[in-house]
Design an enzyme around this catalytic site. Structure first.
Site, short mmCIF file in Angstrom:
data_model
loop_
_atom_site.label_atom_id
_atom_site.label_comp_id
_atom_site.label_asym_id
_atom_site.label_seq_id
_atom_site.Cartn_x
_atom_site.Cartn_y
_atom_site.Cartn_z
N TYR A 1 42.85 -98.90 93.23
CA TYR A 1 42.30 -99.99 93.84
C TYR A 1 43.18 -100.78 95.02
CZ TYR A 1 39.03 -103.56 94.80
OH TYR A 1 38.05 -104.39 95.53
N PHE B 1 28.12 -100.09 124.31
CA PHE B 1 27.97 -99.20 123.49
C PHE B 1 27.14 -99.72 122.07
CE2 PHE B 1 28.37 -96.75 119.57
CZ PHE B 1 27.70 -95.25 119.98
N THR B 2 26.09 -98.99 121.70
CA THR B 2 25.07 -99.49 121.16
C THR B 2 25.57 -100.51 119.83
OG1 THR B 2 25.08 -97.58 119.44
CG2 THR B 2 23.33 -97.57 121.40
N ASP C 1 38.25 -99.72 122.61
CA ASP C 1 37.49 -98.95 121.68
C ASP C 1 38.32 -97.59 121.65
OD1 ASP C 1 35.86 -97.05 120.36
OD2 ASP C 1 34.07 -97.98 121.01
N LYS D 1 35.37 -89.34 114.74
CA LYS D 1 35.33 -88.67 116.19
C LYS D 1 36.48 -87.81 116.48
CE LYS D 1 31.85 -91.59 116.68
NZ LYS D 1 31.36 -92.63 115.77
N ARG E 1 19.81 -90.68 124.83
CA ARG E 1 20.62 -91.72 125.31
C ARG E 1 20.08 -92.21 126.42
NH1 ARG E 1 24.48 -93.15 121.33
NH2 ARG E 1 22.58 -93.95 120.65
N PHE F 1 16.52 -96.81 118.09
CA PHE F 1 16.92 -95.27 118.31
C PHE F 1 16.98 -94.72 117.01
CE2 PHE F 1 21.47 -94.89 117.86
CZ PHE F 1 21.75 -96.12 118.13
#
Ligand code: PM9
Length: 461
Positions: free
Chosen positions: A76, A128-129, A219, A262, A386, A453
Protein backbone atom coordinates in the site's frame (compact mmCIF):
# COMPACT_ATOMS: atom_id res chain seq x y z
CA UNK A 1 18.52 -3.97 -63.58
CA UNK A 2 15.78 -1.67 -62.22
CA UNK A 3 16.99 0.66 -59.46
CA UNK A 4 15.04 1.18 -56.25
CA UNK A 5 13.56 4.64 -55.82
CA UNK A 6 13.80 4.41 -52.05
CA UNK A 7 14.84 2.08 -49.26
CA UNK A 8 12.02 1.28 -46.81
CA UNK A 9 12.23 1.39 -43.05
CA UNK A 10 10.39 -1.16 -40.91
CA UNK A 11 9.10 -1.33 -37.36
CA UNK A 12 11.89 -1.90 -34.79
CA UNK A 13 10.08 -4.92 -33.28
CA UNK A 14 8.54 -8.24 -34.21
CA UNK A 15 5.19 -9.55 -33.01
CA UNK A 16 5.05 -12.14 -30.22
CA UNK A 17 1.38 -12.16 -29.18
CA UNK A 18 -1.62 -11.56 -31.39
CA UNK A 19 -5.23 -10.67 -30.70
CA UNK A 20 -7.78 -11.78 -33.34
CA UNK A 21 -9.82 -9.06 -34.99
CA UNK A 22 -13.57 -9.28 -35.38
CA UNK A 23 -15.19 -8.94 -38.80
CA UNK A 24 -18.78 -7.76 -39.26
CA UNK A 25 -21.06 -7.18 -42.24
CA UNK A 26 -22.21 -3.80 -43.48
CA UNK A 27 -25.78 -4.60 -42.48
CA UNK A 28 -24.63 -5.43 -38.90
CA UNK A 29 -22.62 -2.23 -38.71
CA UNK A 30 -25.59 -0.13 -39.80
CA UNK A 31 -27.51 -1.60 -36.87
CA UNK A 32 -24.62 -1.23 -34.39
CA UNK A 33 -24.02 2.44 -35.15
CA UNK A 34 -27.76 3.21 -34.99
CA UNK A 35 -27.92 1.49 -31.58
CA UNK A 36 -24.85 3.49 -30.51
CA UNK A 37 -26.64 6.77 -31.31
CA UNK A 38 -24.15 7.44 -34.15
CA UNK A 39 -21.46 7.96 -31.53
CA UNK A 40 -18.37 5.80 -32.01
CA UNK A 41 -17.63 6.03 -28.26
CA UNK A 42 -20.81 4.04 -27.66
CA UNK A 43 -19.89 1.13 -29.92
CA UNK A 44 -18.81 -2.08 -28.27
CA UNK A 45 -15.22 -3.02 -29.00
CA UNK A 46 -16.38 -6.35 -30.44
CA UNK A 47 -18.28 -4.41 -33.11
CA UNK A 48 -15.07 -2.71 -34.31
CA UNK A 49 -12.59 -4.04 -36.89
CA UNK A 50 -9.69 -1.54 -36.85
CA UNK A 51 -9.85 0.68 -33.78
CA UNK A 52 -8.50 4.16 -34.49
CA UNK A 53 -10.62 5.86 -31.83
CA UNK A 54 -7.63 6.84 -29.76
CA UNK A 55 -3.96 6.24 -29.02
CA UNK A 56 -4.81 6.47 -25.32
CA UNK A 57 -4.20 3.30 -23.34
CA UNK A 58 -4.39 1.25 -26.54
CA UNK A 59 -0.64 0.71 -26.97
CA UNK A 60 1.04 -2.69 -27.21
CA UNK A 61 3.50 -3.21 -24.36
CA UNK A 62 6.88 -4.83 -24.94
CA UNK A 63 8.18 -8.05 -23.35
CA UNK A 64 10.37 -5.82 -21.16
CA UNK A 65 7.28 -3.98 -19.89
CA UNK A 66 5.30 -7.21 -19.36
CA UNK A 67 8.24 -8.62 -17.41
CA UNK A 68 8.05 -5.47 -15.27
CA UNK A 69 4.42 -6.29 -14.48
CA UNK A 70 5.67 -9.41 -12.70
CA UNK A 71 7.83 -7.42 -10.33
CA UNK A 72 4.99 -5.18 -9.22
CA UNK A 73 5.40 -4.34 -5.55
CA UNK A 74 1.79 -4.06 -4.40
CA UNK A 75 2.53 -2.66 -0.95
CA UNK A 76 0.00 0.00 0.00
CA UNK A 77 2.75 2.41 0.95
CA UNK A 78 6.24 2.97 -0.44
CA UNK A 79 6.07 0.61 -3.43
CA UNK A 80 9.44 -0.09 -5.02
CA UNK A 81 7.92 0.69 -8.42
CA UNK A 82 7.04 4.21 -7.31
CA UNK A 83 10.71 4.93 -6.63
CA UNK A 84 11.70 3.47 -9.99
CA UNK A 85 9.12 5.66 -11.74
CA UNK A 86 10.25 8.72 -9.78
CA UNK A 87 13.83 8.07 -10.85
CA UNK A 88 12.87 7.74 -14.54
CA UNK A 89 10.74 10.91 -14.47
CA UNK A 90 13.65 12.81 -12.92
CA UNK A 91 16.12 11.37 -15.42
CA UNK A 92 14.07 11.90 -18.60
CA UNK A 93 11.82 14.87 -17.83
CA UNK A 94 13.96 16.59 -15.24
CA UNK A 95 11.30 17.50 -12.66
CA UNK A 96 12.19 17.12 -8.99
CA UNK A 97 8.95 15.75 -7.57
CA UNK A 98 6.45 13.12 -8.69
CA UNK A 99 2.80 12.56 -7.80
CA UNK A 100 1.39 9.50 -9.62
CA UNK A 101 -2.23 9.62 -10.80
CA UNK A 102 -4.50 7.05 -12.41
CA UNK A 103 -4.34 8.96 -15.74
CA UNK A 104 -3.84 12.46 -17.13
CA UNK A 105 -7.07 14.04 -15.94
CA UNK A 106 -6.28 13.02 -12.35
CA UNK A 107 -3.21 15.26 -12.55
CA UNK A 108 -5.22 18.02 -14.26
CA UNK A 109 -7.76 17.96 -11.45
CA UNK A 110 -5.11 18.37 -8.76
CA UNK A 111 -3.08 21.16 -10.38
CA UNK A 112 -6.24 23.07 -11.37
CA UNK A 113 -7.59 22.91 -7.82
CA UNK A 114 -4.29 24.11 -6.37
CA UNK A 115 -3.43 26.95 -8.74
CA UNK A 116 -6.76 28.33 -9.99
CA UNK A 117 -8.92 30.64 -7.88
CA UNK A 118 -12.43 31.53 -9.12
CA UNK A 119 -12.30 34.40 -11.62
CA UNK A 120 -8.79 33.61 -12.86
CA UNK A 121 -7.75 33.05 -16.48
CA UNK A 122 -5.80 30.15 -17.93
CA UNK A 123 -4.26 30.78 -21.35
CA UNK A 124 -3.16 27.82 -23.44
CA UNK A 125 -2.09 26.73 -26.93
CA UNK A 126 -5.59 25.54 -27.89
CA UNK A 127 -7.99 23.86 -25.53
CA UNK A 128 -8.01 20.18 -24.69
CA UNK A 129 -11.33 18.74 -23.55
CA UNK A 130 -10.46 17.34 -20.10
CA UNK A 131 -7.86 20.02 -19.36
CA UNK A 132 -10.26 22.90 -20.00
CA UNK A 133 -13.07 21.24 -18.06
CA UNK A 134 -10.91 20.89 -14.94
CA UNK A 135 -9.83 24.51 -15.31
CA UNK A 136 -13.48 25.58 -15.55
CA UNK A 137 -14.60 23.39 -12.65
CA UNK A 138 -11.94 25.14 -10.53
CA UNK A 139 -13.48 28.52 -11.47
CA UNK A 140 -11.08 29.48 -14.26
CA UNK A 141 -11.67 30.71 -17.81
CA UNK A 142 -9.62 29.23 -20.62
CA UNK A 143 -8.18 31.64 -23.23
CA UNK A 144 -6.81 30.34 -26.52
CA UNK A 145 -3.43 31.92 -27.35
CA UNK A 146 -2.26 29.57 -30.10
CA UNK A 147 -1.02 31.00 -33.43
CA UNK A 148 -3.78 31.63 -36.01
CA UNK A 149 -2.20 29.11 -38.40
CA UNK A 150 -3.31 26.30 -36.03
CA UNK A 151 -6.94 26.99 -36.87
CA UNK A 152 -6.35 26.60 -40.61
CA UNK A 153 -6.24 22.94 -41.64
CA UNK A 154 -4.27 23.65 -44.85
CA UNK A 155 -1.57 25.94 -43.46
CA UNK A 156 1.83 24.20 -43.66
CA UNK A 157 3.49 26.02 -40.72
CA UNK A 158 5.98 23.48 -39.25
CA UNK A 159 5.11 24.44 -35.65
CA UNK A 160 1.37 25.01 -35.54
CA UNK A 161 1.44 24.33 -31.80
CA UNK A 162 3.26 27.60 -31.14
CA UNK A 163 1.90 30.22 -28.79
CA UNK A 164 1.17 33.63 -30.32
CA UNK A 165 3.24 35.74 -27.92
CA UNK A 166 1.26 38.85 -28.80
CA UNK A 167 -2.00 37.16 -27.78
CA UNK A 168 -0.41 36.07 -24.48
CA UNK A 169 0.95 39.55 -23.82
CA UNK A 170 -2.40 41.16 -24.70
CA UNK A 171 -4.14 38.94 -22.17
CA UNK A 172 -1.61 39.90 -19.48
CA UNK A 173 -2.25 43.58 -20.23
CA UNK A 174 -6.03 43.14 -20.33
CA UNK A 175 -6.61 41.16 -17.11
CA UNK A 176 -3.32 41.64 -15.19
CA UNK A 177 -0.70 38.98 -14.47
CA UNK A 178 -2.10 38.31 -10.98
CA UNK A 179 -5.36 37.14 -12.58
CA UNK A 180 -3.55 34.50 -14.65
CA UNK A 181 -3.35 31.20 -12.78
CA UNK A 182 -0.73 29.79 -15.18
CA UNK A 183 -0.26 29.16 -18.87
CA UNK A 184 -0.80 25.60 -20.05
CA UNK A 185 1.36 24.37 -22.92
CA UNK A 186 0.41 21.25 -24.84
CA UNK A 187 3.05 19.39 -26.83
CA UNK A 188 2.05 18.14 -29.33
CA UNK A 189 -1.27 19.99 -29.64
CA UNK A 190 -3.92 17.31 -29.96
CA UNK A 191 -6.91 19.36 -31.13
CA UNK A 192 -4.83 21.19 -33.76
CA UNK A 193 -3.93 17.87 -35.38
CA UNK A 194 -1.03 16.60 -33.27
CA UNK A 195 1.03 19.68 -34.17
CA UNK A 196 4.32 20.45 -32.37
CA UNK A 197 5.53 23.56 -30.59
CA UNK A 198 9.09 24.69 -31.34
CA UNK A 199 11.83 24.97 -28.75
CA UNK A 200 12.34 28.58 -29.72
CA UNK A 201 8.69 29.32 -28.94
CA UNK A 202 8.76 27.38 -25.67
CA UNK A 203 11.77 29.38 -24.57
CA UNK A 204 10.08 32.67 -25.46
CA UNK A 205 6.81 31.71 -23.70
CA UNK A 206 8.75 30.79 -20.58
CA UNK A 207 10.67 34.04 -20.62
CA UNK A 208 7.51 36.16 -21.05
CA UNK A 209 5.73 34.16 -18.34
CA UNK A 210 8.65 34.53 -15.89
CA UNK A 211 8.94 38.26 -16.55
CA UNK A 212 5.33 38.54 -15.37
CA UNK A 213 5.56 36.01 -12.51
CA UNK A 214 3.29 33.50 -14.30
CA UNK A 215 3.78 29.75 -13.97
CA UNK A 216 4.07 27.44 -16.99
CA UNK A 217 2.29 24.07 -16.74
CA UNK A 218 3.30 21.69 -19.48
CA UNK A 219 0.97 18.98 -20.82
CA UNK A 220 3.66 16.38 -21.49
CA UNK A 221 1.25 13.72 -22.75
CA UNK A 222 2.91 13.51 -26.18
CA UNK A 223 6.06 15.51 -25.41
CA UNK A 224 8.41 12.83 -26.74
CA UNK A 225 6.63 12.96 -30.10
CA UNK A 226 7.00 16.75 -29.98
CA UNK A 227 10.71 16.34 -29.22
CA UNK A 228 11.03 14.16 -32.33
CA UNK A 229 9.53 16.95 -34.48
CA UNK A 230 11.96 19.47 -32.95
CA UNK A 231 14.84 17.19 -33.87
CA UNK A 232 13.58 16.93 -37.45
CA UNK A 233 12.49 20.52 -38.01
CA UNK A 234 14.62 22.81 -35.83
CA UNK A 235 18.10 22.93 -37.30
CA UNK A 236 20.05 23.44 -34.06
CA UNK A 237 18.52 20.29 -32.55
CA UNK A 238 19.33 17.98 -35.47
CA UNK A 239 22.18 16.29 -33.61
CA UNK A 240 20.66 16.26 -30.12
CA UNK A 241 19.07 13.13 -28.69
CA UNK A 242 15.31 13.04 -28.06
CA UNK A 243 16.13 12.72 -24.38
CA UNK A 244 18.22 15.89 -24.38
CA UNK A 245 15.50 17.75 -26.28
CA UNK A 246 12.80 16.53 -23.91
CA UNK A 247 14.86 17.65 -20.94
CA UNK A 248 15.29 21.13 -22.36
CA UNK A 249 11.56 21.38 -23.24
CA UNK A 250 10.58 20.55 -19.66
CA UNK A 251 13.14 23.00 -18.27
CA UNK A 252 10.89 25.80 -19.62
CA UNK A 253 8.05 24.83 -17.28
CA UNK A 254 7.29 24.67 -13.58
CA UNK A 255 5.18 21.53 -13.62
CA UNK A 256 3.78 18.91 -15.98
CA UNK A 257 0.59 16.91 -16.22
CA UNK A 258 1.01 13.59 -17.95
CA UNK A 259 -1.21 10.94 -19.43
CA UNK A 260 1.14 7.95 -19.61
CA UNK A 261 -1.45 6.21 -21.76
CA UNK A 262 -0.02 7.93 -24.86
CA UNK A 263 3.75 8.47 -25.18
CA UNK A 264 4.64 6.03 -22.45
CA UNK A 265 3.35 2.84 -24.10
CA UNK A 266 1.10 1.68 -21.27
CA UNK A 267 -2.59 0.93 -20.92
CA UNK A 268 -3.17 3.02 -17.79
CA UNK A 269 -1.27 5.60 -15.77
CA UNK A 270 -0.32 9.24 -15.45
CA UNK A 271 1.39 11.70 -13.16
CA UNK A 272 1.89 15.24 -12.03
CA UNK A 273 5.53 16.31 -11.94
CA UNK A 274 6.69 19.46 -10.19
CA UNK A 275 9.68 21.57 -9.22
CA UNK A 276 8.18 23.71 -6.47
CA UNK A 277 8.34 22.01 -3.06
CA UNK A 278 5.32 23.88 -1.61
CA UNK A 279 3.04 23.00 -4.51
CA UNK A 280 4.34 19.44 -4.37
CA UNK A 281 3.44 19.20 -0.67
CA UNK A 282 -0.08 20.39 -1.45
CA UNK A 283 -0.45 18.05 -4.45
CA UNK A 284 0.87 15.11 -2.43
CA UNK A 285 -1.73 15.85 0.19
CA UNK A 286 -4.53 16.30 -2.31
CA UNK A 287 -3.79 13.10 -4.24
CA UNK A 288 -4.84 11.04 -1.22
CA UNK A 289 -8.35 12.51 -1.52
CA UNK A 290 -8.92 11.89 -5.22
CA UNK A 291 -6.57 9.12 -6.37
CA UNK A 292 -4.86 7.12 -3.62
CA UNK A 293 -1.78 7.29 -1.43
CA UNK A 294 1.02 9.52 -2.78
CA UNK A 295 3.16 6.50 -3.66
CA UNK A 296 0.58 4.89 -5.93
CA UNK A 297 -2.00 7.54 -6.93
CA UNK A 298 -4.65 5.12 -8.15
CA UNK A 299 -2.21 2.76 -9.88
CA UNK A 300 -1.10 -0.76 -9.09
CA UNK A 301 2.64 -1.14 -8.48
CA UNK A 302 2.86 -3.15 -11.71
CA UNK A 303 1.31 -0.27 -13.69
CA UNK A 304 3.93 2.13 -12.35
CA UNK A 305 6.68 -0.34 -13.31
CA UNK A 306 5.32 -0.68 -16.87
CA UNK A 307 5.24 3.12 -17.14
CA UNK A 308 8.81 3.49 -15.80
CA UNK A 309 10.03 1.01 -18.40
CA UNK A 310 7.83 2.65 -21.04
CA UNK A 311 9.65 5.95 -20.50
CA UNK A 312 12.92 4.34 -21.58
CA UNK A 313 11.43 2.72 -24.69
CA UNK A 314 9.28 5.67 -25.78
CA UNK A 315 12.30 7.98 -25.94
CA UNK A 316 14.19 5.78 -28.43
CA UNK A 317 14.64 7.41 -31.82
CA UNK A 318 13.86 4.26 -33.81
CA UNK A 319 10.56 3.85 -31.94
CA UNK A 320 9.50 7.45 -32.61
CA UNK A 321 10.58 7.23 -36.23
CA UNK A 322 8.43 4.14 -36.80
CA UNK A 323 5.51 5.48 -34.79
CA UNK A 324 5.34 8.85 -36.54
CA UNK A 325 6.42 7.23 -39.81
CA UNK A 326 3.31 5.05 -39.76
CA UNK A 327 1.07 8.11 -39.36
CA UNK A 328 2.97 9.82 -42.20
CA UNK A 329 2.53 6.78 -44.43
CA UNK A 330 -1.26 6.94 -44.09
CA UNK A 331 -1.30 10.74 -44.43
CA UNK A 332 0.80 10.75 -47.58
CA UNK A 333 -1.37 8.10 -49.23
CA UNK A 334 -4.50 10.12 -48.44
CA UNK A 335 -2.89 13.29 -49.80
CA UNK A 336 -2.01 11.44 -53.03
CA UNK A 337 -5.70 10.51 -53.36
CA UNK A 338 -6.71 14.16 -52.98
CA UNK A 339 -8.40 13.66 -49.60
CA UNK A 340 -8.45 16.78 -47.39
CA UNK A 341 -6.51 16.24 -44.17
CA UNK A 342 -4.87 18.58 -41.68
CA UNK A 343 -1.43 19.63 -42.93
CA UNK A 344 1.35 19.12 -42.04
CA UNK A 345 0.80 15.52 -40.93
CA UNK A 346 0.81 15.39 -37.12
CA UNK A 347 2.34 12.98 -34.62
CA UNK A 348 -0.36 10.63 -33.40
CA UNK A 349 -3.16 10.82 -35.92
CA UNK A 350 -4.50 11.82 -39.30
CA UNK A 351 -7.26 14.39 -39.07
CA UNK A 352 -9.82 14.35 -41.90
CA UNK A 353 -11.30 17.75 -42.70
CA UNK A 354 -15.03 17.04 -42.40
CA UNK A 355 -16.03 20.54 -43.59
CA UNK A 356 -14.33 19.77 -46.89
CA UNK A 357 -15.93 16.31 -47.10
CA UNK A 358 -19.41 17.68 -46.56
CA UNK A 359 -19.70 21.33 -47.62
CA UNK A 360 -23.47 20.70 -47.86
CA UNK A 361 -23.71 20.32 -44.03
CA UNK A 362 -23.66 23.32 -41.70
CA UNK A 363 -21.87 22.71 -38.40
CA UNK A 364 -25.10 21.98 -36.50
CA UNK A 365 -25.59 18.95 -38.73
CA UNK A 366 -22.39 17.64 -37.15
CA UNK A 367 -20.23 16.92 -40.22
CA UNK A 368 -17.40 15.23 -38.31
CA UNK A 369 -19.75 13.09 -36.21
CA UNK A 370 -21.43 12.09 -39.48
CA UNK A 371 -18.14 11.27 -41.18
CA UNK A 372 -16.98 9.06 -38.30
CA UNK A 373 -20.27 7.14 -38.51
CA UNK A 374 -20.01 6.76 -42.31
CA UNK A 375 -16.46 5.42 -42.04
CA UNK A 376 -17.56 2.89 -39.45
CA UNK A 377 -20.42 1.66 -41.63
CA UNK A 378 -18.12 1.34 -44.64
CA UNK A 379 -15.45 -0.84 -43.05
CA UNK A 380 -15.79 -1.19 -39.26
CA UNK A 381 -13.00 1.34 -38.70
CA UNK A 382 -13.63 3.41 -35.59
CA UNK A 383 -12.48 7.05 -35.57
CA UNK A 384 -13.21 10.00 -33.25
CA UNK A 385 -15.07 13.28 -33.78
CA UNK A 386 -12.95 16.35 -33.03
CA UNK A 387 -15.24 19.20 -34.00
CA UNK A 388 -18.28 20.96 -32.63
CA UNK A 389 -19.38 18.05 -30.44
CA UNK A 390 -15.97 17.85 -28.72
CA UNK A 391 -15.79 21.65 -28.38
CA UNK A 392 -18.93 21.69 -26.17
CA UNK A 393 -20.65 24.84 -24.93
CA UNK A 394 -19.52 28.17 -23.51
CA UNK A 395 -19.93 27.86 -19.73
CA UNK A 396 -21.24 31.45 -19.40
CA UNK A 397 -23.69 31.68 -22.31
CA UNK A 398 -24.53 28.01 -22.81
CA UNK A 399 -24.06 28.42 -26.58
CA UNK A 400 -22.23 25.87 -28.69
CA UNK A 401 -18.62 26.72 -29.47
CA UNK A 402 -18.21 26.69 -33.25
CA UNK A 403 -14.57 25.62 -33.74
CA UNK A 404 -13.00 26.42 -37.10
CA UNK A 405 -11.66 22.89 -37.23
CA UNK A 406 -14.31 20.23 -37.79
CA UNK A 407 -12.25 17.07 -37.88
CA UNK A 408 -12.34 13.30 -37.69
CA UNK A 409 -9.32 11.77 -36.06
CA UNK A 410 -7.82 8.48 -37.23
CA UNK A 411 -5.63 7.82 -34.22
CA UNK A 412 -2.88 5.23 -34.33
CA UNK A 413 -2.21 3.15 -31.23
CA UNK A 414 1.53 2.57 -30.83
CA UNK A 415 2.97 -0.75 -32.05
CA UNK A 416 -0.50 -2.24 -32.73
CA UNK A 417 -1.43 -2.15 -36.42
CA UNK A 418 0.50 -3.18 -39.55
CA UNK A 419 0.94 -1.46 -42.88
CA UNK A 420 -1.84 -3.67 -44.31
CA UNK A 421 -4.25 -2.25 -41.72
CA UNK A 422 -3.11 1.18 -42.82
CA UNK A 423 -3.88 0.34 -46.47
CA UNK A 424 -7.36 -0.94 -45.59
CA UNK A 425 -7.95 2.32 -43.72
CA UNK A 426 -6.85 4.49 -46.65
CA UNK A 427 -9.09 2.55 -49.04
CA UNK A 428 -12.12 2.90 -46.76
CA UNK A 429 -11.59 6.66 -46.36
CA UNK A 430 -11.37 6.92 -50.14
CA UNK A 431 -14.67 5.07 -50.54
CA UNK A 432 -16.39 7.38 -48.04
CA UNK A 433 -14.86 10.40 -49.82
CA UNK A 434 -16.29 9.18 -53.14
CA UNK A 435 -19.77 8.87 -51.60
CA UNK A 436 -19.64 12.27 -49.90
CA UNK A 437 -22.43 13.93 -51.86
CA UNK A 438 -25.09 11.47 -50.64
CA UNK A 439 -24.80 12.39 -46.94
CA UNK A 440 -27.38 14.44 -44.97
CA UNK A 441 -25.94 14.79 -41.46
CA UNK A 442 -27.18 14.13 -37.93
CA UNK A 443 -29.24 15.76 -35.21
CA UNK A 444 -28.32 15.53 -31.50
CA UNK A 445 -31.03 13.86 -29.42
CA UNK A 446 -29.22 13.47 -26.09
CA UNK A 447 -26.56 15.77 -24.65
CA UNK A 448 -24.80 15.06 -21.36
CA UNK A 449 -23.62 18.01 -19.26
CA UNK A 450 -19.88 17.32 -19.17
CA UNK A 451 -17.59 16.23 -22.04
CA UNK A 452 -20.60 15.55 -24.20
CA UNK A 453 -18.66 13.88 -27.03
CA UNK A 454 -18.22 10.73 -24.93
CA UNK A 455 -21.94 9.99 -24.47
CA UNK A 456 -24.07 12.22 -26.74
CA UNK A 457 -26.57 10.45 -28.99
CA UNK A 458 -27.64 11.35 -32.51
CA UNK A 459 -30.17 10.38 -35.16
CA UNK A 460 -29.84 10.52 -38.92
CA UNK A 461 -31.42 13.47 -40.72
N1 PM9 B 1 -6.54 12.28 -24.69
C1 PM9 B 1 -7.34 11.21 -26.64
O1 PM9 B 1 -7.96 10.30 -27.17
C2 PM9 B 1 -8.19 10.46 -24.36
C3 PM9 B 1 -9.65 10.54 -24.61
S1 PM9 B 1 -10.33 12.08 -25.16
C4 PM9 B 1 -10.51 12.93 -23.67
O2 PM9 B 1 -6.68 12.04 -27.29
C5 PM9 B 1 -4.03 15.51 -23.72
C6 PM9 B 1 -3.25 16.28 -24.73
C7 PM9 B 1 -4.74 14.39 -24.08
C8 PM9 B 1 -5.49 13.68 -23.08
C9 PM9 B 1 -6.30 12.58 -23.43
C10 PM9 B 1 -5.43 14.15 -21.76
C11 PM9 B 1 -6.17 13.45 -20.67
C12 PM9 B 1 -4.71 15.27 -21.46
N2 PM9 B 1 -4.02 15.93 -22.43
O3 PM9 B 1 -7.19 10.52 -20.92
O4 PM9 B 1 -7.10 11.43 -18.64
O5 PM9 B 1 -4.72 13.99 -25.35
O6 PM9 B 1 -5.24 10.04 -19.45
O7 PM9 B 1 -5.52 12.27 -20.36
C13 PM9 B 1 -7.34 11.33 -25.20
P1 PM9 B 1 -6.33 10.99 -19.80
Amino acid sequence: MPTLQRRSWAEPFKIKTVEPLKMTTRREREQFIREAGYNTFLLKSREVYIDLLTDSGTNAMSDYQWAGMMVGDEAYAGSENYYHLEQKVQEYYGYKYLVPTHQGRGAENIISKILIKPGMYVPGNMYFTTTRLHQELAGGTFVDVIVDEAHDSQNEHPFKGNVDLQKFEDLIKRVGANKIAYITIGATVNMAGGQPISMQNLRAVHSLAKKNGIKVVFDATRAMENAYFIKRREKEYEHKSVKEILHEMCSYSDAATMSGKKDLLVNIGGFLALNDSDIFEEARNMVVIYEGLHTYGGLAGRDMEAMARGIEEACQLDHLQARIGQVEYVGNRLIELGIPIVRPIGGHAIFLDAKKFYPQLDQLKFPAQTLAAELYVDSGIRAMERGIVSAGRNKETGDHYFPKLELVRLTFPRRVYTQAHCDVTVESVYEVWNNRSTVNGLTMVYEPKYLRFFQARFEKL
